[in-house]
Design a protein around this motif. Structure first.
Motif, PDB file in Angstrom:
ATOM      1  N   LEU A 170      -7.707  -4.080 -10.828  1.00 36.14           N
ATOM      2  CA  LEU A 170      -7.916  -3.042 -11.831  1.00 36.14           C
ATOM      3  C   LEU A 170      -8.302  -1.717 -11.189  1.00 36.14           C
ATOM      4  N   GLN A 171      -8.995  -1.776 -10.061  1.00 37.24           N
ATOM      5  CA  GLN A 171      -9.593  -0.577  -9.488  1.00 37.24           C
ATOM      6  C   GLN A 171      -8.760   0.086  -8.404  1.00 37.24           C
ATOM      7  N   SER A 172      -7.775  -0.636  -7.848  1.00 41.62           N
ATOM      8  CA  SER A 172      -6.907  -0.067  -6.821  1.00 41.62           C
ATOM      9  C   SER A 172      -5.566   0.317  -7.434  1.00 41.62           C
ATOM     10  N   ARG A 173      -5.093   1.536  -7.162  1.00 46.66           N
ATOM     11  CA  ARG A 173      -3.821   1.974  -7.749  1.00 46.66           C
ATOM     12  C   ARG A 173      -2.668   1.085  -7.330  1.00 46.66           C
ATOM     13  N   LEU A 174      -2.721   0.573  -6.100  1.00 49.32           N
ATOM     14  CA  LEU A 174      -1.739  -0.396  -5.638  1.00 49.32           C
ATOM     15  C   LEU A 174      -2.389  -1.212  -4.540  1.00 49.32           C
ATOM     16  N   GLY A 175      -2.332  -2.518  -4.654  1.00 55.11           N
ATOM     17  CA  GLY A 175      -2.977  -3.350  -3.652  1.00 55.11           C
ATOM     18  C   GLY A 175      -2.314  -4.701  -3.499  1.00 55.11           C
ATOM     19  N   ILE A 176      -2.680  -5.382  -2.414  1.00 58.24           N
ATOM     20  CA  ILE A 176      -2.250  -6.739  -2.138  1.00 58.24           C
ATOM     21  C   ILE A 176      -3.487  -7.613  -2.285  1.00 58.24           C
ATOM     22  N   HIS A 177      -3.392  -8.655  -3.098  1.00 64.63           N
ATOM     23  CA  HIS A 177      -4.571  -9.413  -3.493  1.00 64.63           C
ATOM     24  C   HIS A 177      -4.383 -10.894  -3.155  1.00 64.63           C
ATOM     25  N   ILE A 178      -5.294 -11.428  -2.348  1.00 65.86           N
ATOM     26  CA  ILE A 178      -5.218 -12.815  -1.921  1.00 65.86           C
ATOM     27  C   ILE A 178      -6.072 -13.667  -2.848  1.00 65.86           C
ATOM     28  N   ASP A 179      -5.401 -14.486  -3.643  1.00 66.42           N
ATOM     29  CA  ASP A 179      -6.064 -15.366  -4.597  1.00 66.42           C
ATOM     30  C   ASP A 179      -6.179 -16.775  -4.025  1.00 66.42           C
ATOM     31  N   THR A 180      -6.739 -17.670  -4.818  1.00 65.22           N
ATOM     32  CA  THR A 180      -6.905 -19.055  -4.387  1.00 65.22           C
ATOM     33  C   THR A 180      -5.565 -19.745  -4.163  1.00 65.22           C
ATOM     34  N   GLU A 181      -4.620 -19.518  -5.085  1.00 64.15           N
ATOM     35  CA  GLU A 181      -3.348 -20.232  -5.034  1.00 64.15           C
ATOM     36  C   GLU A 181      -2.148 -19.342  -4.707  1.00 64.15           C
ATOM     37  N   ALA A 182      -2.323 -18.023  -4.697  1.00 60.85           N
ATOM     38  CA  ALA A 182      -1.177 -17.129  -4.553  1.00 60.85           C
ATOM     39  C   ALA A 182      -1.600 -15.801  -3.937  1.00 60.85           C
ATOM     40  N   ILE A 183      -0.602 -14.982  -3.630  1.00 60.52           N
ATOM     41  CA  ILE A 183      -0.835 -13.628  -3.149  1.00 60.52           C
ATOM     42  C   ILE A 183      -0.066 -12.679  -4.064  1.00 60.52           C
ATOM     43  N   MET A 184      -0.760 -11.709  -4.623  1.00 61.57           N
ATOM     44  CA  MET A 184      -0.173 -10.807  -5.599  1.00 61.57           C
ATOM     45  C   MET A 184      -0.124  -9.381  -5.054  1.00 61.57           C
ATOM     46  N   VAL A 185       0.976  -8.699  -5.342  1.00 64.54           N
ATOM     47  CA  VAL A 185       1.075  -7.256  -5.123  1.00 64.54           C
ATOM     48  C   VAL A 185       1.108  -6.635  -6.511  1.00 64.54           C
ATOM     49  N   SER A 186       0.185  -5.707  -6.798  1.00 64.59           N
ATOM     50  CA  SER A 186       0.102  -5.237  -8.175  1.00 64.59           C
ATOM     51  C   SER A 186      -0.420  -3.811  -8.270  1.00 64.59           C
ATOM     52  N   THR A 187      -0.224  -3.237  -9.449  1.00 66.79           N
ATOM     53  CA  THR A 187      -0.765  -1.938  -9.805  1.00 66.79           C
ATOM     54  C   THR A 187      -1.172  -1.982 -11.272  1.00 66.79           C
ATOM     55  N   PRO A 188      -2.267  -1.313 -11.637  1.00 63.83           N
ATOM     56  CA  PRO A 188      -2.616  -1.232 -13.056  1.00 63.83           C
ATOM     57  C   PRO A 188      -1.887  -0.113 -13.791  1.00 63.83           C
ATOM     58  N   MET A 189      -1.095   0.680 -13.055  1.00 62.86           N
ATOM     59  CA  MET A 189      -0.495   1.891 -13.624  1.00 62.86           C
ATOM     60  C   MET A 189       1.027   1.823 -13.559  1.00 62.86           C
ATOM     61  N   ASN A 190       1.674   2.113 -14.679  1.00 66.61           N
ATOM     62  CA  ASN A 190       3.131   1.995 -14.770  1.00 66.61           C
ATOM     63  C   ASN A 190       3.872   2.843 -13.747  1.00 66.61           C
ATOM     64  N   LYS A 191       3.328   3.999 -13.404  1.00 75.28           N
ATOM     65  CA  LYS A 191       4.075   4.914 -12.523  1.00 75.28           C
ATOM     66  C   LYS A 191       4.203   4.387 -11.089  1.00 75.28           C
TER      67      LYS A 191
END
Length: 238
Positions: free
Chosen positions: A166-187
């Motif tokens: 939620l707090q990073s405009r674009l980040g790579i996030h290491i979860d328990t079961e997966a790795i996500m690349v995400s952004t909270p902003m459509n642009k």
């Protein structure tokens, strides 16, 4: 891992191998087009359903709808439903945040999720007219994020603490079961997909596309790639 919850003669089967909801032999998942499971199953009814092993309302609420198990109409509010594709919903206080503060299964190993999911189902089914939830922030939003390093200039976070998604405009996030690349902003959506395509070409790993985010398996090839540019280990304890 699987377990079953029975309610009013209906069956909910939670399966750790699923990432969406299965009814009538067909699996429904949210994709890049933003078409939510909630909207995909609006006209369906069933006596039994299989779904991901999570308390996430993205599949739990549609499952209850399918089974005609009543729950509070708050969870049908459009802004609440759309929070699945609009993470900025959590920039403000909400009853949904309070629900997750009590019943979230994020970052928990599958064997530890069963009692929380059972409590969440009971809570929803037992509070159809009076919802004892106050508006609040997500607890993990108030916790510090843990930065592990960078890849191609993009921050890599340990998702076991804080809410960097939620707090990073674009980040790579290491979860328990997966790795996500995400952004909270459509642009920044296309930046997410471009980075994911590059990672896929290098590692040979496939990913699933969702609105403003992609999900990779937590694979040693991807962890090794991310660690090449990171000053600290990118393999957080699970």
């Amino acid at each position: 891992m699987k377990f079953e919850v029975k309610r009013d003669g209906k069956r909910l089967v939670f399966d750790s191998d699923l990432r969406g909801l299965v009814v009538g032999g067909k699996e429904y998942v949210s994709g890049r087009d933003g078409n939510l499971v909630y909207d995909q199953i609006l006209d369906l009814k069933a006596d039994g359903v299989e779904l991901q092993m999570s308390s996430n309302t993205s599949t739990l609420i549609p499952a209850l709808r399918l089974l005609s198990i009543a729950y509070h109409p708050y969870f049908d509010r459009r802004d609440v439903v759309e929070s699945q594709n609009n993470i900025t919903f959590y920039w403000n206080r909400s009853k949904l945040a309070t629900f997750y503060n009590r019943f979230s299964t994020d970052e928990l190993d599958f064997p530890k999720r069963e009692p929380i999911i059972r409590e969440a189902v009971d809570f929803l089914a037992n509070h159809t007219s009076n919802l004892p939830l106050k508006d609040a922030f997500l607890t993990k939003v108030l916790k510090p994020c843990k930065l592990l390093g960078f890849y191609q200039g993009f921050p890599v976070f340990d998702s076991s603490t804080g809410f960097a998604k939620l707090q990073s405009r674009l980040g790579i996030h290491i979860d328990t079961e997966a790795i996500m690349v995400s952004t909270p902003m459509n642009k920044y959506e296309w930046d997410v997909y471009e980075l994911a395509e590059e990672i896929s070409k290098i590692t040979g790993l496939e990913f699933s596309k969702k609105k403003n985010r992609v999900v990779f398996p937590k694979d040693k090839r991807l962890l090794a790639l991310l660690e090449q540019e990171s000053p600290t280990s990118v393999a957080p304890e699970s």
